[in-house]
Design an enzyme around this catalytic site. Structure first.
Site, PDB file in Angstrom:
ATOM      1  N   GLY A  99       0.822  -1.196   0.000  1.00 18.37           N
ATOM      2  CA  GLY A  99       0.000   0.000   0.000  1.00 18.37           C
ATOM      3  C   GLY A  99       0.858   1.248   0.000  1.00 18.37           C
ATOM      4  N   SER A 100       0.271   2.363  -0.439  1.00 22.43           N
ATOM      5  CA  SER A 100       0.970   3.640  -0.333  1.00 22.43           C
ATOM      6  C   SER A 100       0.744   4.217   1.063  1.00 22.43           C
ATOM      7  CB  SER A 100       0.463   4.612  -1.394  1.00 22.43           C
ATOM      8  OG  SER A 100       0.846   4.155  -2.664  1.00 22.43           O
ATOM      9  N   GLY A 101       1.409   5.324   1.349  1.00 19.73           N
ATOM     10  CA  GLY A 101       1.268   5.941   2.663  1.00 19.73           C
ATOM     11  C   GLY A 101       2.433   5.635   3.582  1.00 19.73           C
ATOM     12  N   HIS A 102       3.389   4.848   3.080  1.00 17.56           N
ATOM     13  CA  HIS A 102       4.538   4.463   3.905  1.00 17.56           C
ATOM     14  C   HIS A 102       5.825   5.112   3.417  1.00 17.56           C
ATOM     15  CE1 HIS A 102       1.756   1.548   5.385  1.00 17.56           C
ATOM     16  NE2 HIS A 102       1.700   0.912   4.234  1.00 17.56           N
TER      17      HIS A 102
ATOM     18  N   HIS B  79      -0.451   0.712   9.333  1.00 20.18           N
ATOM     19  CA  HIS B  79      -1.617   1.043   8.510  1.00 20.18           C
ATOM     20  C   HIS B  79      -2.646   1.832   9.284  1.00 20.18           C
ATOM     21  CE1 HIS B  79       0.194  -2.308   6.358  1.00 20.18           C
ATOM     22  NE2 HIS B  79      -0.189  -1.642   5.305  1.00 20.18           N
TER      23      HIS B  79
END
Ligand SMILES: Nc1ncnc2c1ncn2[C@@H]1O[C@H](COP(=O)(O)OP(=O)(O)O)[C@@H](O)[C@H]1O
Ligand SMILES: Nc1ncnc2c1ncn2[C@@H]1O[C@H](COP(=O)(O)OP(=O)(O)O)[C@@H](O)[C@H]1O
Ligand SMILES: [Mg+2]
Ligand SMILES: [Mg+2]
Ligand SMILES: [Mg+2]
Ligand SMILES: [Mg+2]
Lengths: 332, 212, 332, 212
Positions: free
Chosen positions: C53-56, C218
């Site tokens: 996932g993105s956001g990291h 997350h």
């Protein structure tokens, strides 16, 4: 306030210890909040030093190392270091070739560095000072404090540091630093304020639909409050102010920096960079290198600044020269 | 004229009172600095004068002017920011005027030297929304009260405090030209200057001590 | 919600464009959210790829480059990429020497990578998969999903990437990755939740005096809610859980990581590092290298994780090998 | 038995209804996922089925089973996360059962194949607090209603929806063993599973469409 700290009064001291624990190539001067390169003073080399309030990490000590800074003095959070500590830093880094102090234009910083330079000069150290004032948000005038020094300062560290590493003498290193100062402009904005350990609550209150334009790096309010805008609109606003002030001609080359204020996700900085590069493209300005990251922060503030540096062959060579520091590594 | 020991004790009492007062006002000063600065003036003043007051024992053998000088250097080494060199450097510099002991006359000279140094170091004139706006009326009033009106120092000081108060009030409606607040441009209008305010508090405590 | 974005649905797309604009040495595969090294596939080299996932950020694409990753697939925020995109990444990076997929243990990631590996295998690509599960906060059991993969994954990227750069074959590169997985443990905590662009408000609510222990990356709540503690107490809690699980003996050597969750000032991470190193000292464990920074974030979350990796000569050599990526540079 | 075109239209209508419903429930599903997951299930489902519904024109010439298969691949390519391969992969796999057209019989085979694939891919049994907890009662009830009770498909489907509802309710008091919620350990108890809930919504829309 929730912070990963033990007590507000110990933040700077403990942070410096933790930094040296992570980067044993740095050394803390006994009884001070000054960090220096472990091998300082570096024989035959002009020293480049900087300093200022804490809360801007990786600025300042994060840029200690080969190709950048020799010394970095940490004041209390957002408070410039005292003159005697700056003096100790200058003395500890001078190898006899002189010391260039990179100072951001705030009266506190300037006055303390001035005093320190006087003290060091009395001990026979040759000291030069360059005052960075890249913030276009603030009007420049003879009768005021002038413009603030903000993220563009990192470019000064990089270029002056590289010049010193290449064997430049104090005059040459100072000249490079001044060239960068003349050619770099910055403007910043905040989505949220920041919380200092001492105060424990936001320095200023911002509504859910408001942003601050023209902020500095000390959690001070900006020059203007505005309604929330899209990333593209914000980037346009910042970039246009910067470009207008820099008076760039089509075909000129620049290095850009999208600097995060500490609490902004990196993904958002890239979104800003996307727009920044497309504006430059449209204006026929060529980006030689684009920096994106947290270079000079305001604790946990959400927001960013956009810097543009006009480069020529000399500056490109210096920016591309190797540097090895906790906060910035450039390889050949 | 009191002897050196009495004078030293008076200076030390004043120092204690100032340190205590600034500690009490820490939050208030910080709030003022939040509005148009960087929210550290309270902590800066508390730290600086606190450290100075902690040196009471070190000061026990010194001449009064040396105590004052040492308060100045302690501020220089512990405050940082703009207020460190301004308060500390000016106190240090002005302490020379007290070499012959503290009299009505030397206190005027001290006040003038202090004001000169602040203006010189910081480059601010009256009306720039800084501590200078509290200092100028206070020092002018003090000097005139003593030299022309022949008032006793205590009364002169009381008038100076009144004058400083007006100076502090004067900082509210004007735009900052110096210091961090100047970066706010027109947005600085309507806010009271932290440094002028701490200057007033210090003067109030000097008066308080003198009255005791 | 205030973010430097244009619209929630465009975050990943625009971030990737902005990344490539900043790092022209990276390339975006047409019509995908996959970035690869510009020179991929690299002749004669096993490819090491990752994704999630993105956001990291800087995870994952921030670790693309020499000595680390060849490909990185970006899913929507906190949502693993789809199998077809993962398949395209695998195909685009394979130089005929095979591809190692570094997968963090979440069912979404594992299932999509599994499907992609099947698809790629059908095209004749040799694919291996290593599942990272370093999070000691979660109980490990045959009947559950097991442990999460978190910040320790960066060490896997580094070591496997270095092994591949050194000419290791797929088996050797996979073996190194597994060795790291076996020897790394992590635990994290949050002072605040994070705000995803889609949801626009905090994923979980935390009181002013509460923290979450045992979080993942997350924005999910942790395994335990606790009263606010000092940085030293928090560090102790995290470190002790990590060390107990790793069963380190006195005299062993480790590499540590204090990882920021995105919204934590760097100064605070150094304060955590200070305590972490003093605990290791007390236990007679030697730190060969200490990493401090934002390596794998959760958007704007405030908090940190502590990772400890047991190292031997092989891992030290691989960790110290050169790497040149946007998020991590190691010089010789 | 309806002809291929009628069946295709029914499938497309169902798809529209499902997409619309999931868009409406986006926030609700995301809230459920916030509590024990990562706050993306609503967006995932809306994106996936929205993309599938957008393909109405592409689907216009296809056999009903091909439409279903394409819905599956569209989900695989657009959802990601755990729900992408679970929903998408299972729909794709089960669509084979509809090759001979959609009848009561083939619909049971589809349901069974779908359930098998979800269990197989995700490794979750009943009681792990996942979509499986909604699916198992729904599929079991549907199968028995048609094969043993000889109910018409519409009535069987209505019973299956009731059964799924109980499955969803059942996820609340139990601890998650699979999926992100399992990382919360005991803290997952007391919360409703997002994937079971979206499964219920889809079944409700299938029923709604069938009733029209
Ligand atoms: N150039 C100057 N001349 C006189 N006073 C100044 C000047 N700059 C700042 N000050 C005074 O210093 C005060 C701020 O002090 P402080 O907050 O401690 O330092 P900093 O501004 O560095 O954070 C201001 O309120 C103002 O009264
Ligand atoms: N192993 C599994 N088996 C069955 N269902 C699962 C499994 N893992 C997750 N799920 C289902 O997926 C749902 C979450 O989907 P979603 O939020 O879209 O994906 P992610 O968990 O990757 O963020 C859960 O509520 C659960 O019903
Ligand atoms: Mg300050
Ligand atoms: Mg201040
Ligand atoms: Mg997800
Ligand atoms: Mg989810």
């Amino acid at each position: 306030m929730k912070k990963l700290i033990n007590e507000p009064g110990a933040v700077v001291d403990e942070m410096l210890d933790g930094m040296v624990a992570a980067h044993p190539e740095l050394r803390r001067l006994d009884g001070t909040n000054v960090l220096v390169r472990g091998d300082a003073p570096v024989d035959g080399k002009v020293a480049v030093v900087s300093g200022g309030g804490s809360g801007h990490e990786p600025t300042h000590a994060g840029y200690l190392g080969e190709g950048m800074l020799d010394g970095a003095a940490a004041g209390e959070v957002f408070t410039s270091p005292t003159a005697d500590q700056l003096n100790e830093m200058i003395q500890a880094t001078d190898a006899g070739e002189g010391v260039l102090c990179v100072v951001k234009n705030y009266e506190g910083d300037v006055m303390n560095f001035d005093t320190a330079a006087e003290m060091a000069a009395m001990e026979g150290v040759e000291v030069e000072q360059v005052v960075v004032n890249d913030d276009v948000a603030v009007e420049d005038s003879l009768y005021t404090s002038g413009r603030r020094g903000v993220a563009g300062t990192i470019f000064v560290h990089k270029c002056a540091g590289a010049k010193a590493a290449a064997g430049g003498d104090l005059e040459a290193v100072t000249a490079v630093a001044e060239k960068v100062v003349d050619n770099v402009r910055t403007m910043g904005m905040a989505l949220t304020s920041c919380v200092t350990p001492e105060k424990g609550e936001p320095t200023f209150d911002l509504g859910e639909d408001e942003i601050e334009l023209g902020i500095g790096i000390h959690g001070e309010p900006g020059t203007e409050r505005a309604d929330i805008m899209s990333a593209d609109e914000i980037t346009e606003h910042l970039t246009e102010n910067v470009l207008d002030d820099l008076e760039l001609d089509e075909g000129e080359e620049v290095v850009t920096m999208v600097n995060g204020m500490g609490g902004t996700p990196l993904s958002e900085l890239y979104i800003v960079n996307r727009k920044l590069q497309s504006i430059l493209d449209d204006r026929g300005i060529e980006t030689w290198d684009a920096w994106v990251g947290d270079y000079m922060t305001s604790l946990d503030m959400m927001g960013c600044s956009v810097s543009v540096l006009r480069v020529d062959d000399e500056l490109k060579e210096l920016l591309g020269a190797p540097a090895e520091t906790p906060g910035l590594t450039v390889t050949e | 004229m009191a002897d050196a020991e009495t004078q030293r004790e008076a200076v030390l009492d004043a120092l204690d009172n100032v340190a205590e007062r600034l500690a009490e006002e820490k939050e208030y000063l910080t709030d003022l600095d939040s509005a148009i600065g960087d929210a550290d003036h309270g902590a800066n003043m508390e730290r600086g004068f606190g450290k100075a007051a902690d040196k009471r024992e070190e000061f026990a053998e010194m001449e009064p002017n040396e105590v004052v000088k040492n308060v100045g250097t302690t501020l220089i080494s512990n405050v940082g920011g703009a207020s460190g060199p301004l308060y500390g450097g000016s106190i240090m510099f002005a302490s020379q005027e007290l070499e012959g002991g503290i009299t009505a006359e030397t206190s005027v000279a001290f006040a003038e030297a202090y004001l000169d140094k602040v203006k010189d170091r910081g480059g601010a004139q009256v009306g720039a929304k800084t501590m200078v706006d509290a200092l100028v009326p206070a020092v002018h009033t003090y000097k005139k009260s003593i030299e022309q009106d022949d008032l006793p120092p205590l009364e002169a000081l009381a008038k100076a405090v009144d004058a400083a108060e007006r100076g502090v009030a004067f900082t509210v409606p004007i735009k900052a030209l110096k210091g961090r607040a100047s970066f706010l441009d027109w947005r600085s209008v309507g806010h009271q200057d932290p440094g002028a305010t701490s200057t007033l508090f210090i003067l109030e405590e000097l008066l308080e001590t003198a009255e005791e």
